[in-house]
Design a protein around this motif. Structure first.
Motif, mmCIF file in Angstrom:
data_model
loop_
_atom_site.group_PDB
_atom_site.id
_atom_site.type_symbol
_atom_site.label_atom_id
_atom_site.label_comp_id
_atom_site.label_asym_id
_atom_site.label_seq_id
_atom_site.Cartn_x
_atom_site.Cartn_y
_atom_site.Cartn_z
ATOM 1 N N ARG A 137 0.831 -1.213 0.000
ATOM 2 C CA ARG A 137 0.000 0.000 0.000
ATOM 3 C C ARG A 137 0.860 1.255 0.000
ATOM 4 O O ARG A 137 0.570 2.216 -0.709
ATOM 5 C CB ARG A 137 -0.920 0.008 1.219
ATOM 6 C CG ARG A 137 -2.087 -0.907 1.092
ATOM 7 C CD ARG A 137 -3.007 -0.773 2.279
ATOM 8 N NE ARG A 137 -4.064 -1.765 2.204
ATOM 9 C CZ ARG A 137 -4.633 -2.317 3.240
ATOM 10 N NH1 ARG A 137 -4.271 -1.962 4.460
ATOM 11 N NH2 ARG A 137 -5.579 -3.212 3.089
ATOM 12 N N GLN A 138 1.912 1.261 0.813
ATOM 13 C CA GLN A 138 2.796 2.415 0.851
ATOM 14 C C GLN A 138 3.465 2.632 -0.500
ATOM 15 O O GLN A 138 3.596 3.776 -0.953
ATOM 16 C CB GLN A 138 3.845 2.229 1.943
ATOM 17 C CG GLN A 138 3.278 2.294 3.339
ATOM 18 C CD GLN A 138 4.297 1.893 4.398
ATOM 19 O OE1 GLN A 138 5.413 1.494 4.075
ATOM 20 N NE2 GLN A 138 3.903 1.999 5.660
ATOM 21 N N GLN A 139 3.889 1.556 -1.146
ATOM 22 C CA GLN A 139 4.523 1.675 -2.461
ATOM 23 C C GLN A 139 3.541 2.249 -3.472
ATOM 24 O O GLN A 139 3.895 3.116 -4.272
ATOM 25 C CB GLN A 139 5.036 0.308 -2.922
ATOM 26 C CG GLN A 139 5.740 0.329 -4.254
ATOM 27 C CD GLN A 139 7.037 1.098 -4.207
ATOM 28 O OE1 GLN A 139 7.700 1.165 -3.192
ATOM 29 N NE2 GLN A 139 7.410 1.695 -5.324
ATOM 30 N N VAL A 140 2.289 1.781 -3.433
ATOM 31 C CA VAL A 140 1.272 2.294 -4.356
ATOM 32 C C VAL A 140 1.025 3.771 -4.084
ATOM 33 O O VAL A 140 0.924 4.581 -5.018
ATOM 34 C CB VAL A 140 -0.036 1.477 -4.230
ATOM 35 C CG1 VAL A 140 -1.187 2.174 -4.923
ATOM 36 C CG2 VAL A 140 0.158 0.089 -4.792
ATOM 37 N N ASP A 141 0.958 4.158 -2.806
ATOM 38 C CA ASP A 141 0.750 5.574 -2.475
ATOM 39 C C ASP A 141 1.896 6.433 -2.990
ATOM 40 O O ASP A 141 1.663 7.511 -3.555
ATOM 41 C CB ASP A 141 0.613 5.744 -0.957
ATOM 42 C CG ASP A 141 -0.706 5.211 -0.434
ATOM 43 O OD1 ASP A 141 -1.636 5.015 -1.250
ATOM 44 O OD2 ASP A 141 -0.811 4.991 0.797
ATOM 45 N N ARG A 142 3.135 5.968 -2.791
ATOM 46 C CA ARG A 142 4.283 6.737 -3.289
ATOM 47 C C ARG A 142 4.237 6.874 -4.806
ATOM 48 O O ARG A 142 4.479 7.950 -5.363
ATOM 49 C CB ARG A 142 5.591 6.068 -2.865
ATOM 50 C CG ARG A 142 5.975 6.332 -1.433
ATOM 51 C CD ARG A 142 7.423 5.940 -1.164
ATOM 52 N NE ARG A 142 7.653 4.522 -1.381
ATOM 53 C CZ ARG A 142 7.600 3.582 -0.448
ATOM 54 N NH1 ARG A 142 7.326 3.921 0.794
ATOM 55 N NH2 ARG A 142 7.833 2.329 -0.726
ATOM 56 N N THR A 143 3.908 5.796 -5.485
ATOM 57 C CA THR A 143 3.836 5.823 -6.943
ATOM 58 C C THR A 143 2.736 6.775 -7.407
ATOM 59 O O THR A 143 2.926 7.556 -8.342
ATOM 60 C CB THR A 143 3.575 4.408 -7.491
ATOM 61 O OG1 THR A 143 4.604 3.538 -7.016
ATOM 62 C CG2 THR A 143 3.549 4.401 -8.999
ATOM 63 N N MET A 144 1.592 6.720 -6.724
ATOM 64 C CA MET A 144 0.483 7.608 -7.100
ATOM 65 C C MET A 144 0.858 9.064 -6.878
ATOM 66 O O MET A 144 0.524 9.928 -7.687
ATOM 67 C CB MET A 144 -0.775 7.253 -6.303
ATOM 68 C CG MET A 144 -1.382 5.922 -6.687
ATOM 69 S SD MET A 144 -1.888 5.835 -8.399
ATOM 70 C CE MET A 144 -3.272 6.925 -8.377
ATOM 71 N N ASN A 145 1.564 9.369 -5.781
ATOM 72 C CA ASN A 145 1.977 10.744 -5.530
ATOM 73 C C ASN A 145 2.941 11.225 -6.596
ATOM 74 O O ASN A 145 2.835 12.347 -7.081
ATOM 75 C CB ASN A 145 2.611 10.870 -4.142
ATOM 76 C CG ASN A 145 1.584 10.808 -3.042
ATOM 77 O OD1 ASN A 145 0.411 11.082 -3.265
ATOM 78 N ND2 ASN A 145 2.018 10.434 -1.853
ATOM 79 N N LYS A 146 3.906 10.385 -6.977
ATOM 80 C CA LYS A 146 4.850 10.763 -8.035
ATOM 81 C C LYS A 146 4.105 10.989 -9.343
ATOM 82 O O LYS A 146 4.359 11.949 -10.055
ATOM 83 C CB LYS A 146 5.906 9.676 -8.224
ATOM 84 C CG LYS A 146 6.908 9.597 -7.123
ATOM 85 C CD LYS A 146 7.886 8.471 -7.370
ATOM 86 C CE LYS A 146 8.853 8.308 -6.220
ATOM 87 N NZ LYS A 146 9.752 7.161 -6.429
ATOM 88 N N THR A 147 3.180 10.097 -9.648
ATOM 89 C CA THR A 147 2.407 10.217 -10.880
ATOM 90 C C THR A 147 1.560 11.481 -10.851
ATOM 91 O O THR A 147 1.469 12.197 -11.843
ATOM 92 C CB THR A 147 1.507 8.976 -11.070
ATOM 93 O OG1 THR A 147 2.328 7.818 -11.042
ATOM 94 C CG2 THR A 147 0.758 9.030 -12.375
ATOM 95 N N SER A 148 0.970 11.783 -9.711
ATOM 96 C CA SER A 148 0.130 12.975 -9.595
ATOM 97 C C SER A 148 0.952 14.231 -9.800
ATOM 98 O O SER A 148 0.518 15.155 -10.487
ATOM 99 C CB SER A 148 -0.552 13.017 -8.227
ATOM 100 O OG SER A 148 -1.406 11.928 -8.072
ATOM 101 N N ARG A 149 2.165 14.275 -9.194
ATOM 102 C CA ARG A 149 3.011 15.454 -9.378
ATOM 103 C C ARG A 149 3.403 15.617 -10.841
ATOM 104 O O ARG A 149 3.366 16.709 -11.389
ATOM 105 C CB ARG A 149 4.264 15.347 -8.516
ATOM 106 C CG ARG A 149 4.023 15.735 -7.075
ATOM 107 C CD ARG A 149 5.311 15.695 -6.340
ATOM 108 N NE ARG A 149 5.683 14.283 -6.254
ATOM 109 C CZ ARG A 149 6.396 13.747 -5.302
ATOM 110 N NH1 ARG A 149 6.886 14.482 -4.357
ATOM 111 N NH2 ARG A 149 6.661 12.465 -5.277
#
Length: 129
Positions: free
Chosen positions: A81-93
């Motif tokens: 879950r943490q990895q997915v959140d980090r990836t989503m944040n990078k993608t969002s930025r």
């Protein structure tokens, strides 16, 4: 006897064990000369006993317990879950940067269409104060 089966595992053993006992019993009635129903019923009865007592001799023999396995799985899920959140944040930025750049380009194109030239050209024609 120390409990080495966690609660969820015990419920699963009970559920599948009772299902296997029911199926094996019906199989013994339908085909009395076949050994399949008998073996399924015995194996399922062992699972029911393991679920009720929350002790598994095979886990004890290998020095394991399903509570430790459940904790490991929960930890893996949290890390995922943490990895997915980090990836989503990078993608969002990255997506926000691309959107802002596209908006600026569209705004500049609209200004050029409205005035026939860019706003930057207009700024160059004015004298400095």
């Amino acid at each position: 006897m120390k409990k080495n089966v966690n609660t969820i595992d015990a419920y699963m053993r009970l559920m599948f064990g009772l299902t296997g006992v029911a199926w094996g019993t019906s199989e013994m009635i339908r085909r009395p000369h076949s050994n399949t129903g008998f073996f399924v019923t015995m194996a399922s009865a062992m699972k029911v006993a393991e679920g009720v007592t929350r002790y598994c001799p095979m886990l004890a023999m290998f020095g394991k317990d399903s509570a430790g396995v459940a904790d490991e799985v929960e930890g893996m899920v949290d890390r995922s879950r943490q990895q997915v959140d980090r990836t989503m944040n990078k993608t969002s930025r990255g997506a926000r940067k691309m959107m802002n750049k596209a908006k600026k380009e569209i705004d500049m194109d609209m200004i050029e269409q409205m005035y026939g030239h860019s706003q930057d050209d207009e700024d160059d024609d004015r004298p400095y104060n």
